[in-house]
Motif scaffolding. Structure first.
Motif, short mmCIF file in Angstrom:
data_model
loop_
_atom_site.label_atom_id
_atom_site.label_comp_id
_atom_site.label_asym_id
_atom_site.label_seq_id
_atom_site.Cartn_x
_atom_site.Cartn_y
_atom_site.Cartn_z
N ARG A 173 0.83 -1.21 0.00
CA ARG A 173 0.00 0.00 0.00
C ARG A 173 0.86 1.26 0.00
NH1 ARG A 173 -5.22 -0.99 0.48
NH2 ARG A 173 -5.70 1.15 1.08
N ARG A 174 2.06 1.19 0.61
CA ARG A 174 2.95 2.34 0.55
C ARG A 174 3.37 2.62 -0.88
NH1 ARG A 174 8.30 2.70 4.23
NH2 ARG A 174 6.69 2.97 5.81
N LEU A 175 3.63 1.56 -1.64
CA LEU A 175 4.01 1.73 -3.03
C LEU A 175 2.90 2.37 -3.85
CD1 LEU A 175 5.87 -1.66 -3.69
CD2 LEU A 175 6.90 0.61 -3.40
N HIS A 176 1.65 2.13 -3.41
CA HIS A 176 0.50 2.69 -4.12
C HIS A 176 -0.04 3.94 -3.45
CE1 HIS A 176 0.72 -1.35 -5.83
NE2 HIS A 176 -0.04 -0.92 -6.82
N GLY A 177 0.65 4.42 -2.42
CA GLY A 177 0.27 5.68 -1.80
C GLY A 177 -1.02 5.66 -1.01
N THR A 178 -1.41 4.52 -0.47
CA THR A 178 -2.63 4.43 0.32
C THR A 178 -2.32 3.71 1.64
OG1 THR A 178 -3.25 2.34 -0.73
CG2 THR A 178 -4.12 4.37 -1.70
N ALA A 179 -3.26 3.77 2.56
CA ALA A 179 -3.13 3.08 3.85
C ALA A 179 -4.45 2.41 4.17
CB ALA A 179 -2.74 4.07 4.95
N SER A 398 -8.07 -9.51 2.83
CA SER A 398 -7.49 -10.34 1.78
C SER A 398 -7.25 -9.54 0.50
CB SER A 398 -8.41 -11.53 1.49
OG SER A 398 -9.70 -11.07 1.07
N GLN A 399 -8.18 -8.64 0.22
CA GLN A 399 -7.98 -7.82 -1.00
C GLN A 399 -6.80 -6.88 -0.82
OE1 GLN A 399 -10.87 -8.40 0.44
NE2 GLN A 399 -12.10 -9.41 -1.10
N GLN A 400 -6.53 -6.45 0.43
CA GLN A 400 -5.46 -5.50 0.66
C GLN A 400 -4.08 -6.15 0.57
OE1 GLN A 400 -6.47 -2.48 0.83
NE2 GLN A 400 -8.62 -3.01 1.01
N VAL A 401 -4.00 -7.45 0.87
CA VAL A 401 -2.69 -8.10 0.90
C VAL A 401 -2.45 -9.00 -0.30
CG1 VAL A 401 -2.66 -8.05 3.40
CG2 VAL A 401 -3.55 -10.04 2.25
N SER A 402 -3.43 -9.12 -1.18
CA SER A 402 -3.24 -10.03 -2.30
C SER A 402 -2.22 -9.52 -3.30
CB SER A 402 -4.59 -10.26 -3.01
OG SER A 402 -5.10 -9.01 -3.49
N GLY A 403 -1.98 -8.22 -3.29
CA GLY A 403 -1.05 -7.66 -4.26
C GLY A 403 0.37 -8.15 -4.20
N PRO A 404 1.01 -8.10 -2.99
CA PRO A 404 2.43 -8.41 -2.96
C PRO A 404 2.78 -9.88 -3.07
CG PRO A 404 1.63 -7.96 -0.76
CD PRO A 404 0.50 -7.66 -1.70
N VAL A 405 1.78 -10.76 -3.02
CA VAL A 405 2.07 -12.18 -3.07
C VAL A 405 2.33 -12.60 -4.50
CG1 VAL A 405 1.22 -14.47 -2.53
CG2 VAL A 405 0.59 -12.55 -1.08
N SER A 406 3.46 -13.23 -4.73
CA SER A 406 3.82 -13.63 -6.09
C SER A 406 3.98 -15.14 -6.17
CB SER A 406 5.12 -12.95 -6.50
OG SER A 406 6.17 -13.30 -5.64
#
Length: 406
Positions: A173-179, A398-406
């Motif tokens: 979220r820091r990379l996307h400028g949100t919290a 889950s929607q907030q943390v799904s991004g960084p998982v590769s």
């Protein structure tokens, strides 16, 4: 209720005895054969811990120790995470096909690479705390202690595989400028404080509640806690706490008497975690031109936000670092001389548009420099901010943390 209290007391007593034995075996000069025999006794005691918890309708027993080999879906080990002290790998049991998270500790800087006994004692200490907490849905479940692959003497922890950590979530979220929004933080904090209270009721202090050790479960998106490497019992005294200086409470930085085994250390850590989720930054963050990670520098950062504590607060910290305590008194005197006794800036870092007044009462109560005035986990849960019973404890996480998982 009396039976539950009796069970809790027996768990605390057994855990304290285990920690005392482990500390004694880790002392220099302890015979190697005695270590090996005592480690077997510790494993038996861990199973007794599990059996005690089973009377409270917990999950099935731990997997017995054995030399097992694990592979992932591609036949290789896949790293899930780790830090300076351990590495966590995704593994799959070759026979059953079940997937787990395998935690392998790194040797301590002063520890010889061939001293497997000292290494195993560290593993067994962490496993003992996990066994004591086993059965609570908010703790990462320990499935067993097993031999490290390709070794015949070193142990590792076999745990359930949970989701990504909150550190990954905040980084994404820091990379996307949100919290995270306030209602999402409230859902997470309700869970964090609930399992902190359950842990404290067992006489256990985690001492390292940071975003890296808070995971999101896959099934119901519940927040889970892991990383018991720095945990201690409230009955232990002066157990070293080897966490980053930025995560230490003021009384721990001042080496306060009784601070290292106080549950109020976890309250401080939870407050720091709450602030990080709301602002996407560390509240007492190191400035770009400040690379000093000493206790003195960290106290400066804390007091720059919360104000320099007064005489009564310093007395409650019971500082044993007399030189640093003297400097704090000098800081207070200098600020008083220029009329700046109150430089409380926490509300500026977490403004009303980010956190409501009820939520700020929780944050402020957890981040009190005076440990006697700091909220315990149970007291924090009684505040009005948690009166709104959010449905689906971690819905939306889950929607907030799904991004960084590769």
């Amino acid at each position: 209720m009396d039976d539950v209290r009796t069970t809790m007391a027996s768990i605390s007593a057994l855990l304290s005895a285990l920690c005392e034995k482990i500390r004694g075996l880790a002392a220099p000069g302890t015979d190697m054969e005695l270590r090996r025999v005592s480690m077997a006794c510790i494993l038996i005691a861990m199973h007794n811990l599990r059996s005690t918890r089973r009377t409270m309708k917990t999950r099935k027993s731990m997997t017995p120790i054995s030399a097992l080999q694990f592979v992932d879906d591609e036949g290789r080990r896949r790293r899930l995470g780790g830090g300076l002290r351990a590495c966590v790998t995704k593994v799959r049991h070759r026979t059953t096909g079940k997937t787990f998270a395998m935690k392998t500790l790194y040797p301590l800087p002063h520890q010889g690479l061939d001293d497997a006994a000292i290494y195993n004692l560290r593993v067994l200490r962490e496993a003992s705390f996990m066994a004591a907490c086993r059965g609570h849905p908010s703790f990462v479940c320990l499935h067993g202690v097993c031999m490290k692959p390709n070794t015949d003497q070193q142990y590792c922890l076999l745990m359930e595989q949970a989701g990504p950590s909150l550190y990954e979530a905040t980084l994404y979220r820091r990379l996307h400028g949100t919290a995270f929004r306030e209602h999402q933080v409230r859902r997470m904090m309700r869970q964090v404080l609930s399992w902190a209270k359950a842990m404290h009721d067992l006489g256990i202090v985690h001492r390292n509640i940071v975003a890296e050790n808070v995971l999101v479960g896959f099934s119901s998106f519940t927040v889970k806690i892991g990383g018991f490497g720095q945990a201690t019992c409230t009955s232990e005294t002066d157990v070293p706490c080897n966490v980053a200086v930025r995560d230490e409470a003021p009384e721990l930085l001042l080496r306060g008497r009784g601070a290292s085994e106080s549950e109020l250390l976890d309250s401080w850590s939870i407050g720091c975690l709450m602030g990080k989720l709301l602002t996407n930054r560390t509240l007492f963050e190191i400035e770009a031109n400040d690379r000093d990670n000493t206790a003195r520098a960290q106290l400066c950062r804390i007091f720059n936000v919360l104000g320099v504590p007064g005489k009564r607060a310093m007395q409650e910290m019971k500082a044993r670092n007399f030189e640093l305590a003297k400097q704090v008194r000098e800081w207070r005197a200098r600020r008083s001389s220029v009329g700046k006794t109150n430089n409380y800036r926490l509300r500026q870092l977490v403004p009303p548009e980010v956190l409501s007044d009820d939520g700020f009462k929780v944050l402020r109560g957890l981040l009190m420099c005076n440990p006697k005035k700091r909220l315990t986990a149970g007291a924090a849960l009684q505040l009005p901010w948690f009166a709104d019973n959010d449905k689906s404890p971690a819905a939306g996480i889950s929607q907030q943390v799904s991004g960084p998982v590769s």
